[in-house]
Design an enzyme around this catalytic site. Sequence first.
Site, PDB file in Angstrom:
ATOM      1  N   HIS A  20      -2.815  -1.753   4.448  1.00  0.00           N
ATOM      2  CA  HIS A  20      -2.286  -1.845   5.815  1.00  0.00           C
ATOM      3  C   HIS A  20      -1.192  -2.893   5.954  1.00  0.00           C
ATOM      4  CE1 HIS A  20      -5.224   0.660   8.008  1.00  0.00           C
ATOM      5  NE2 HIS A  20      -6.077   0.278   7.075  1.00  0.00           N
TER       6      HIS A  20
ATOM      7  N   CYS B 270      -3.310   4.457   5.352  1.00  0.00           N
ATOM      8  CA  CYS B 270      -4.762   4.636   5.331  1.00  0.00           C
ATOM      9  C   CYS B 270      -5.116   6.077   5.707  1.00  0.00           C
ATOM     10  CB  CYS B 270      -5.428   3.602   6.229  1.00  0.00           C
ATOM     11  SG  CYS B 270      -7.171   3.364   5.872  1.00  0.00           S
TER      12      CYS B 270
ATOM     13  N   GLU C  65       0.948  -2.973   8.256  1.00  0.00           N
ATOM     14  CA  GLU C  65       1.154  -3.223   9.691  1.00  0.00           C
ATOM     15  C   GLU C  65       0.156  -4.249  10.237  1.00  0.00           C
ATOM     16  OE1 GLU C  65      -0.899  -1.157   8.577  1.00  0.00           O
ATOM     17  OE2 GLU C  65      -2.186  -0.202  10.099  1.00  0.00           O
TER      18      GLU C  65
END
Lengths: 232, 78
Positions: A204, A87, A206
């Site tokens: 994302h 990001c 994660e």
Amino acid sequence: MRVAVPVFPGSNCDHDAIHACGTVMGWDTVPVWHQEPRLPEGTELVIVPGGFSYGDYLRCGAIAALAPIMADVKRHADNGGLVLGICNGFQILCEAQLLPGALLRNESLRFIHKDVHLRVERADLPFTRAMKAGAVFQVPIAHAEGNFTIDPADLADLEARGGVAFRYCSPAGELGEAHVPNGAMNGIAGVVNLRGNVLGMMPHPERAVDPKLGPTGGLGMFKSLAETFVGA
Amino acid sequence: MKVRVSVQLKPGILDPQGKAVEHGLHDFGFAVDHVRIGRLIEMDVPGTDPSEVKAKALAMCEKLLVNPVMEKASIEVV
């Protein structure tokens, strides 16, 4: 496996990255303040996290790219060390010229947060080796500037050298404008450098690794990194 | 000397912000086209030789003020 997560003023996904690498994967993961001149000794992976570093002043990632720690992140990358930008981290890597292209305002002008599907274009990278080429995984996006742009000649080069790691797609893996949330050229969601050790992506992974928090579509990337460092 | 650096998106780069403002102007009945939004950076730069000052501003553009992937700049020394 030692992971360093540079933290800039305005980073807000640093803890997501630390949770994914530290708590979920069990790796030795340390935050590193942007003013530090060096990454911790023995750093194998750097995750440049998402957020709004320096309030997105001037251009997203432009000021963070000049932070003292980024000089050492560049050195780490030049030595073949792994760097994953997520990001705002992707925007920072583009501004630092570790990756080509730029991320413009979403075509819709809106901040978009939703789950998207990504197709794996490169399954031979340290970040993707546990995944299959053409496989589809689901991860969230949350950004206002994810519209990947690059000049036409450089786009042709990027495509020709396999620089596209991930593309937005339908749940079944079909490509097309309808599945691109932000207007990114050729549906590009993630880009990798020529050497294959620096990857930037708007979605994302994660945030999609802990079953206690929801879907775990991002785990494939972390398992890939585990294979890279620890062995399958 | 006072320096104005005007940063614009390159032609061909989509400017959704400009488009939105263009639609807004159309709503007020203004028949405008090709609205593009840029950024104006103004600063005082030490020096008395305009060409020297301009060269400094150009270096600033290359280092930080402009992302050549998507932007171009024009420099005005006042």
